[in-house]
Write an enzyme that holds these catalytic residues in place. Structure first.
Site, PDB file in Angstrom:
ATOM      1  N   GLU A   1      -5.479  -8.952   1.092  1.00  0.00           N
ATOM      2  CA  GLU A   1      -6.452  -8.107   2.205  1.00  0.00           C
ATOM      3  C   GLU A   1      -7.886  -7.778   2.368  1.00  0.00           C
ATOM      4  OE1 GLU A   1      -4.468  -4.882   4.484  1.00  0.00           O
ATOM      5  OE2 GLU A   1      -2.070  -5.640   4.458  1.00  0.00           O
TER       6      GLU A   1
ATOM      7  N   GLU B   1       0.913  -1.257   0.084  1.00  0.00           N
ATOM      8  CA  GLU B   1       0.126  -0.391   0.264  1.00  0.00           C
ATOM      9  C   GLU B   1       1.061   1.451  -0.409  1.00  0.00           C
ATOM     10  OE1 GLU B   1      -2.863  -0.226   3.662  1.00  0.00           O
ATOM     11  OE2 GLU B   1      -3.714  -1.642   2.259  1.00  0.00           O
TER      12      GLU B   1
HETATM   13  C1  BGC Z   1      -2.196  -3.206   5.585  1.00  0.00           C
HETATM   14  C2  BGC Z   1      -2.516  -3.244   6.927  1.00  0.00           C
HETATM   15  C3  BGC Z   1      -3.306  -2.929   8.248  1.00  0.00           C
HETATM   16  C4  BGC Z   1      -4.425  -3.270   7.906  1.00  0.00           C
HETATM   17  C5  BGC Z   1      -6.244  -2.429   8.691  1.00  0.00           C
HETATM   18  C6  BGC Z   1      -3.968  -1.885   5.592  1.00  0.00           C
HETATM   19  O1  BGC Z   1      -3.688  -1.335   5.070  1.00  0.00           O
HETATM   20  O2  BGC Z   1      -1.639  -2.848   5.464  1.00  0.00           O
HETATM   21  O3  BGC Z   1      -1.365  -3.368   7.580  1.00  0.00           O
HETATM   22  O4  BGC Z   1      -2.945  -3.233   9.719  1.00  0.00           O
HETATM   23  O5  BGC Z   1      -5.014  -2.141   7.009  1.00  0.00           O
HETATM   24  O6  BGC Z   1      -5.896  -0.905   9.306  1.00  0.00           O
END
Ligand code: BGC
Length: 457
Positions: A361, A173
């Site tokens: 994610e 990101e």
């Molecule tokens: C990031 C993580 C973070 C997650 C939740 C993403 O932006 O890669 O490191 O913990 O979102 O905020």
């Protein structure tokens, strides 16, 4: 809610779909002063009073550095086949470049070997926000030399781990670490303003592609990706002003780093205020920005609703918080909006030269409670099911999405928010480091074993 009415069952995603969980070094490892490790910008930032909620820090975090054998065992018991984690740059190169920490190398060698022994495939991110502090002292991402430093770091990782790591991600990101870290100052290194942000963006975009090329040149058969934070964007009202504001926010949040990687250059047409980036472009940079990634990592949590705001500098747009829209939201104040992942997968798949997409994610923070040794988290179960349903819907319509990783395996250090927001499938008691599998962890296990579920409405 619109859905595809397909039952939520693993086989519907196909045999070769990648299933996994994601984490990041600073959020779980701890061992911040282990032998041979240099400080990262997050060690320094979280060690500065008032920067992180309740002055939490990642000094111990989940103590994954010491507890990884047990944690991997737990992962295996949940039938999770792929594990995404990041390497800590200052654990390997305490000064950012030059002398290498043998202890750091030995740790990641043990971790990777252990994954493989348990039949878990490692998916490794090179950079998940923990820049060596020594490099920040030299300007960090605003210094063009970061390209050489990053290349050296990437080459070191591939040379030592590439015999066993076959799946790499270059950056996590970049919009978040440049925006929050160099423009808003709410993440490490806590710098503010356009003057830091713009060069940081350009150098990160260059490193994204150069990192990809470095891996490819040393390990031609590797699968190489990079990851983007992305949210489906909608205007608050269907007025021209809000629609144009939404377009600017989309260009900033979803397109700024992806389009140069695809060979399309920066989206300056829709982001006029970013034209200053041209000042940092040296002859030849245009050709350095693209790279043929094997996959793009999509990281989606929510959607954003945008309204025009004359008073907001540069962007002239504001995000309307979920709280003010009478919609469900998580502990991060992010709207629960499963269709966002469907729309963003479609949006990305429309680029003619887009490689495969992997959701690297997706997940949610809800207030979890450990009661009688159990954590019952039905909201997280419903969230994951509903988002997955939308991934399946996009896939069924031809979007080339080939994997899904839950954020996160265990509760961990949530950056500026400290330890309060819990995203894990596994609960961590930070007093005792006791792990407890949440209902969502058991649900994911059963799903991965092939049991069908019906997504909760
Ligand atoms: C990031 C993580 C973070 C997650 C939740 C993403 O932006 O890669 O490191 O913990 O979102 O905020």
């Amino acid at each position: 809610m619109e859905s595809n009415n397909l039952p939520l069952i693993k086989s519907a995603f196909g045999e070769d779909f990648y299933w996994g969980v994601s984490t990041a070094a600073y959020q779980i490892e701890g061992a911040h002063e282990a032998e041979g490790k240099g400080a990262s910008i997050w060690d320094v930032f979280s060690g500065t009073k008032g920067k992180v909620k309740l002055n939490h820090n990642g000094n111990l975090a989940c103590d994954f550095f010491n507890r990884y054998p047990d944690d991997l065992q737990l992962m295996q018991s949940l039938h999770i086949p792929n594990f995404r984690f990041s390497l800590s740059w200052p654990r390997l190169l305490p000064q950012g470049y030059g002398s290498v920490s043998q202890t750091g190398l030995a740790y990641y060698n043990r971790l990777i070997d252990h994954c493989l022994e348990l039949g878990i495939t490692p998916w490794v991110t090179l950079y998940h926000w923990d820049l060596p502090h020594a490099l920040e002292k030299l300007g960090g991402w605003t210094n063009r030399k970061v390209i050489d430093w990053f290349q050296e770091y990437a080459a070191l990782c591939v040379k030592h781990f590439g015999d066993r790591v076959k799946h790499w991600m270059v950056l996590n990101e970049p919009m978040v670490f440049t925006g929050a870290g160099y423009f808003l100052g709410v993440h490490a290194p806590g710098r503010r303003g356009f003057g830091s942000f713009v060069p940081a963006v350009h150098h990160a975009a260059l490193c994204q592609a150069i990192g990809g090329r470095t891996i490819r040149s040393l390990q031609p058969e590797a699968t190489i990706g990079t990851t983007f934070s992305c949210s489906h964007i909608e205007p608050l009202r269907s007025t021209e002003k809000d629609e144009r504001a939404a377009r600017r926010v989309d260009a900033l949040l979803n397109r700024l780093f992806m389009e140069p990687a695809l060979g399309l250059g920066y989206p300056l047409q829709d982001l006029k205020f970013m034209r200053r980036i041209e000042k940092y472009m040296l002859p030849g940079d245009v050709d350095l920005l693209p790279f043929n990634f094997d996959f793009i990592g999509v990281q989606n949590y929510t959607r954003e609703v945008v309204k025009h705001s004359f008073w907001t500098p540069f962007l002239q747009a504001n995000l309307v918080p979920a709280r003010k829209r009478n919609v469900p939201y998580t502990l991060m104040n992010w709207e629960v909006y499963p269709q966002s992942i469907y729309h963003i997968l479609h949006q990305f798949s429309q680029y003619p030269n887009m490689p495969k997409l992997i959701v690297t994610e997706n997940g949610a923070a809800f207030p979890d409670q450990l009661l009688d040794g159990q954590v019952h988290d039905p909201k997280r179960v419903a969230f994951l099911q509903q988002y997955l349903q939308q991934v399946l819907r996009a896939k069924a319509e031809g979007v080339p999405v080939t994997g899904y990783f839950v954020w996160s395996f265990v509760d961990n250090f949530e950056w500026a928010e400290g330890y309060d927001p819990r995203f894990g499938l596994v609960h961590v008691d930070y007093e005792t480091q006791q792990r407890t599998i949440k209902s969502s962890g058991f649900w994911y296990r059963d799903f991965l074993k092939g049991e069908a579920t019906v997504a909760a409405e």
